[in-house]
Design an enzyme around this catalytic site. Sequence first.
Site, PDB file in Angstrom:
ATOM      1  N   ASP A  47       0.803  -1.234   0.000  1.00  0.00           N
ATOM      2  CA  ASP A  47       0.000   0.000   0.000  1.00  0.00           C
ATOM      3  C   ASP A  47       0.833   1.280   0.000  1.00  0.00           C
ATOM      4  O   ASP A  47       0.358   2.326   0.410  1.00  0.00           O
ATOM      5  CB  ASP A  47      -0.966   0.002   1.194  1.00  0.00           C
ATOM      6  CG  ASP A  47      -0.223  -0.107   2.516  1.00  0.00           C
ATOM      7  OD1 ASP A  47       1.012  -0.211   2.486  1.00  0.00           O
ATOM      8  OD2 ASP A  47      -0.885  -0.076   3.574  1.00  0.00           O
ATOM      9  N   HIS A 251      30.821  -0.880  -3.778  1.00  0.00           N
ATOM     10  CA  HIS A 251      29.466  -0.355  -3.601  1.00  0.00           C
ATOM     11  C   HIS A 251      28.851  -0.818  -2.280  1.00  0.00           C
ATOM     12  O   HIS A 251      27.677  -1.162  -2.220  1.00  0.00           O
ATOM     13  CB  HIS A 251      28.577  -0.768  -4.784  1.00  0.00           C
ATOM     14  CG  HIS A 251      28.917  -0.050  -6.050  1.00  0.00           C
ATOM     15  ND1 HIS A 251      28.491  -0.472  -7.290  1.00  0.00           N
ATOM     16  CD2 HIS A 251      29.665   1.056  -6.281  1.00  0.00           C
ATOM     17  CE1 HIS A 251      28.958   0.343  -8.219  1.00  0.00           C
ATOM     18  NE2 HIS A 251      29.670   1.274  -7.627  1.00  0.00           N
ATOM     19  N   ASP A 268      31.228   7.622   0.356  1.00  0.00           N
ATOM     20  CA  ASP A 268      30.939   8.049  -1.015  1.00  0.00           C
ATOM     21  C   ASP A 268      29.458   8.406  -1.014  1.00  0.00           C
ATOM     22  O   ASP A 268      28.600   7.527  -0.969  1.00  0.00           O
ATOM     23  CB  ASP A 268      31.245   6.889  -1.973  1.00  0.00           C
ATOM     24  CG  ASP A 268      31.066   7.263  -3.442  1.00  0.00           C
ATOM     25  OD1 ASP A 268      30.365   8.255  -3.719  1.00  0.00           O
ATOM     26  OD2 ASP A 268      31.614   6.547  -4.302  1.00  0.00           O
ATOM     27  N   ASP A 279      28.459  14.087  -6.241  1.00  0.00           N
ATOM     28  CA  ASP A 279      29.102  12.786  -6.029  1.00  0.00           C
ATOM     29  C   ASP A 279      30.486  13.022  -5.431  1.00  0.00           C
ATOM     30  O   ASP A 279      31.400  13.446  -6.127  1.00  0.00           O
ATOM     31  CB  ASP A 279      29.206  12.063  -7.378  1.00  0.00           C
ATOM     32  CG  ASP A 279      29.664  10.617  -7.246  1.00  0.00           C
ATOM     33  OD1 ASP A 279      29.899  10.161  -6.120  1.00  0.00           O
ATOM     34  OD2 ASP A 279      29.791   9.947  -8.293  1.00  0.00           O
ATOM     35  N   HIS A 362      38.606   0.207 -11.138  1.00  0.00           N
ATOM     36  CA  HIS A 362      37.555   0.991 -11.806  1.00  0.00           C
ATOM     37  C   HIS A 362      38.166   2.169 -12.555  1.00  0.00           C
ATOM     38  O   HIS A 362      39.355   2.469 -12.409  1.00  0.00           O
ATOM     39  CB  HIS A 362      36.503   1.480 -10.796  1.00  0.00           C
ATOM     40  CG  HIS A 362      37.045   2.339  -9.682  1.00  0.00           C
ATOM     41  ND1 HIS A 362      37.289   3.686  -9.817  1.00  0.00           N
ATOM     42  CD2 HIS A 362      37.367   2.030  -8.393  1.00  0.00           C
ATOM     43  CE1 HIS A 362      37.733   4.167  -8.666  1.00  0.00           C
ATOM     44  NE2 HIS A 362      37.792   3.180  -7.790  1.00  0.00           N
ATOM     45  N   HIS A 366      33.447   9.538 -14.567  1.00  0.00           N
ATOM     46  CA  HIS A 366      32.211   9.334 -15.311  1.00  0.00           C
ATOM     47  C   HIS A 366      31.517  10.681 -15.419  1.00  0.00           C
ATOM     48  O   HIS A 366      31.784  11.605 -14.644  1.00  0.00           O
ATOM     49  CB  HIS A 366      31.306   8.283 -14.633  1.00  0.00           C
ATOM     50  CG  HIS A 366      30.935   8.596 -13.207  1.00  0.00           C
ATOM     51  ND1 HIS A 366      29.977   9.531 -12.856  1.00  0.00           N
ATOM     52  CD2 HIS A 366      31.401   8.093 -12.041  1.00  0.00           C
ATOM     53  CE1 HIS A 366      29.862   9.579 -11.539  1.00  0.00           C
ATOM     54  NE2 HIS A 366      30.720   8.729 -11.010  1.00  0.00           N
ATOM     55  N   HIS A 373      25.575   8.709 -12.788  1.00  0.00           N
ATOM     56  CA  HIS A 373      26.360   8.266 -13.934  1.00  0.00           C
ATOM     57  C   HIS A 373      25.610   8.810 -15.143  1.00  0.00           C
ATOM     58  O   HIS A 373      24.728   8.155 -15.692  1.00  0.00           O
ATOM     59  CB  HIS A 373      26.484   6.736 -13.973  1.00  0.00           C
ATOM     60  CG  HIS A 373      27.463   6.216 -12.970  1.00  0.00           C
ATOM     61  ND1 HIS A 373      28.586   5.511 -13.310  1.00  0.00           N
ATOM     62  CD2 HIS A 373      27.510   6.329 -11.623  1.00  0.00           C
ATOM     63  CE1 HIS A 373      29.275   5.200 -12.209  1.00  0.00           C
ATOM     64  NE2 HIS A 373      28.624   5.683 -11.175  1.00  0.00           N
ATOM     65  N   GLU A 405      38.008  10.330  -9.548  1.00  0.00           N
ATOM     66  CA  GLU A 405      37.921   9.491  -8.349  1.00  0.00           C
ATOM     67  C   GLU A 405      38.870   8.290  -8.374  1.00  0.00           C
ATOM     68  O   GLU A 405      38.426   7.145  -8.432  1.00  0.00           O
ATOM     69  CB  GLU A 405      36.484   9.013  -8.145  1.00  0.00           C
ATOM     70  CG  GLU A 405      35.834   8.402  -9.378  1.00  0.00           C
ATOM     71  CD  GLU A 405      34.434   7.882  -9.098  1.00  0.00           C
ATOM     72  OE1 GLU A 405      34.266   7.099  -8.141  1.00  0.00           O
ATOM     73  OE2 GLU A 405      33.512   8.246  -9.844  1.00  0.00           O
ATOM     74  N   TYR A 409      42.656  -0.256  -3.238  1.00  0.00           N
ATOM     75  CA  TYR A 409      41.915  -1.205  -2.407  1.00  0.00           C
ATOM     76  C   TYR A 409      42.800  -2.426  -2.187  1.00  0.00           C
ATOM     77  O   TYR A 409      43.065  -3.189  -3.124  1.00  0.00           O
ATOM     78  CB  TYR A 409      40.607  -1.594  -3.109  1.00  0.00           C
ATOM     79  CG  TYR A 409      39.871  -0.378  -3.631  1.00  0.00           C
ATOM     80  CD1 TYR A 409      39.019   0.362  -2.817  1.00  0.00           C
ATOM     81  CD2 TYR A 409      40.079   0.065  -4.944  1.00  0.00           C
ATOM     82  CE1 TYR A 409      38.383   1.505  -3.286  1.00  0.00           C
ATOM     83  CE2 TYR A 409      39.446   1.197  -5.421  1.00  0.00           C
ATOM     84  CZ  TYR A 409      38.603   1.918  -4.600  1.00  0.00           C
ATOM     85  OH  TYR A 409      37.978   3.053  -5.072  1.00  0.00           O
ATOM     86  N   ARG A 426      39.470   6.029  -1.459  1.00  0.00           N
ATOM     87  CA  ARG A 426      39.042   6.693  -2.690  1.00  0.00           C
ATOM     88  C   ARG A 426      38.872   8.172  -2.376  1.00  0.00           C
ATOM     89  O   ARG A 426      38.397   8.531  -1.293  1.00  0.00           O
ATOM     90  CB  ARG A 426      37.734   6.088  -3.223  1.00  0.00           C
ATOM     91  CG  ARG A 426      37.289   6.658  -4.565  1.00  0.00           C
ATOM     92  CD  ARG A 426      36.252   5.776  -5.268  1.00  0.00           C
ATOM     93  NE  ARG A 426      34.999   5.610  -4.561  1.00  0.00           N
ATOM     94  CZ  ARG A 426      34.626   4.498  -3.934  1.00  0.00           C
ATOM     95  NH1 ARG A 426      35.425   3.438  -3.909  1.00  0.00           N
ATOM     96  NH2 ARG A 426      33.456   4.428  -3.312  1.00  0.00           N
ATOM     97  N   GLU A 428      37.219  11.517  -4.294  1.00  0.00           N
ATOM     98  CA  GLU A 428      36.413  11.862  -5.475  1.00  0.00           C
ATOM     99  C   GLU A 428      35.895  13.286  -5.381  1.00  0.00           C
ATOM    100  O   GLU A 428      35.357  13.704  -4.361  1.00  0.00           O
ATOM    101  CB  GLU A 428      35.232  10.899  -5.585  1.00  0.00           C
ATOM    102  CG  GLU A 428      34.281  11.226  -6.720  1.00  0.00           C
ATOM    103  CD  GLU A 428      33.112  10.256  -6.780  1.00  0.00           C
ATOM    104  OE1 GLU A 428      32.497  10.155  -7.849  1.00  0.00           O
ATOM    105  OE2 GLU A 428      32.809   9.615  -5.753  1.00  0.00           O
TER     106      GLU A 428
END
Length: 458
Positions: A47, A251, A268, A279, A362, A366, A373, A405, A409, A426, A428
Site C-alpha cells: 500500500d 558499492h 561516497d 558525487d 575501476h 564518469h 552516472h 575518483e 583497495y 578513494r 572523489e
Amino acid sequence: MNHPHSHNPLMHACQQRRDRLASIIQAKTGGGVVILGTAPEKARNRDSDFPYRHDSDFFYLTGFEEPAATLVMLVTKSSYETHLFCRPKDLEREIWDGYRLGPQEAPAHLRINAAYPNSELDQKLPDFLADQDAVYVKLATASQEDTSLRGWMNTVRQRARMGVNAPEVFHDIEVILHEMRLFKDPEEIAIMRQAAAISAQAHIRAMRSCKPGKREYQLEAELLYEFRYHGAESVAYNSIVAAGANACVLHHRAGSAELLDGDLCLIDAGCELHGYASDITRTFPINGRFSSAQRALYDITLAAQQAAVDATRPGHSFIDPHQAAVKVLTQGLIDEKLIRISEVGSLDNAIETGAYKRFYMHRTSHWLGMDVHDVGSYRELNTVAQADTERPWRTLSENMVLTIEPGLYIRPAEDIPKAYWNIGIRIEDDALVTANGCDLISRGVPVDPVEIESIIRS
C-alpha cells in the site's frame, strides 16, 4: 494559492532546450513529432509507492515533476508547438496525494502551447502523427510505451483510404537529448554547485561525528540530515559508508559495521538537488590519525587525483585523466613494494599488463549531471572506427562535468604486508571543465590529510 510550480528556476532554461531540440530536428529531418513520457510510479509494497522520481530526459525539457505525463512536440520546418498530457485536477486525490498543476494551469507555468488530461492521449496522438514524416521517441526502452506507439500508428494507418499518411522514419530521441545534456547550461551549473556545496557540508558533518564505537548507519544518518536540512530532495545514489575492510567493497551500502579505532572509513555520498546529482568521496581515519601505511597510500591516491585534475581540460580526451591517475597509482604501488619491480620489469610494463588492476579496478571518471552516472557518449560520435580499433575517446570541452575518483583497495593476501591489509581509499571530486582547465566544485570538504585529521579530532 502558492503551489509547487510557481517559482521553478528551470522554466526559462527548459524553453531554451526545447528551442534547441526543435532546431536540431529541423536540420536533421525538416520536422517531426517528439513523444516523451515521464517515469512511471513504482509500488514499494502492498500500500505504498517508492518516493516518485521523474524521468531525467522528460524533466530536462519540461521542469515538470508530476507522474503520468507525456510531452509532445510538433516540429515543422520553421516553428514548433509544445503539448503536454498530464493528470487532471482532482480535489479528492489532491487531499490524499498533494497538489496537481492540471491542464488549465500547465501552459502558463510551463511555457507551453497547450495541455490536456492524460486520458485524451490515445485520442489525440494519432492526429498528431498523421502526415508526419519522422517520429522521435525512446526506441525499445519500455514495453508499455512501445505498445502505445503501435496502437497510435495502427490508428493512423487505418486512415490511409482518407489520404492520411503514417510516419515512415523513427529516430531515437535519446541520441539527441543525451548529447545536449552532456554540455551543462548556466542554470544547471548553478544547481550543481549548490548540490556539491550541500554534499561537502554533509561529509564534514559525518567526519565530525565520527568516533570509534559508532556504526556505519549512524554516519549515514548525519549525511541524510544535512542533505534534507539544506533542501536537497533526495540522495543522488545510495550512500556508501564503509568502515575497515568494507572500504574494499566498491558499492558497500552503509550497514551496522562498527567503526574501529585504527581503521579507515570511506564515505561516497552525494545529494540530489532540483534533479541534479553531486558525487563526493572522502576517506579518513576513524580515530583522527592516519597510520604510516594508511598515510602512504592516501598520499599516493591524492597525488593520482591531482595528476588527473591537471589532465582535465579542453582539448584533452576523456581517458587522459584516467591514464594520468593510473601512472601515479602504479608508481606508488611499486614504491610501496605492493607491485614488485622484479616481477613486472618496469612502470610501463606494470601499466601495460594491468598489474595495478588488482588494487585499482575501476575507471577514474564518469559524466555527472541529472543522473549520477550521467548520459553522453564517452567516444567521439562523428567518427568511424577503423578495422579492429575503437572510436577515439571523447574530447573534453567547456561545460562538461565529470567526476575524478582514483582509489586503492588492498585486500589481505600472503604476498601483501599486514600493515596494508583491508585499506580502501578513494578520493572523489566533481569537476566542471572550464576554458583553461577544470573547477573542482566539491572542494568545500578538504582532501588534505592534515586538515581531515583536524576535522575529525575537532
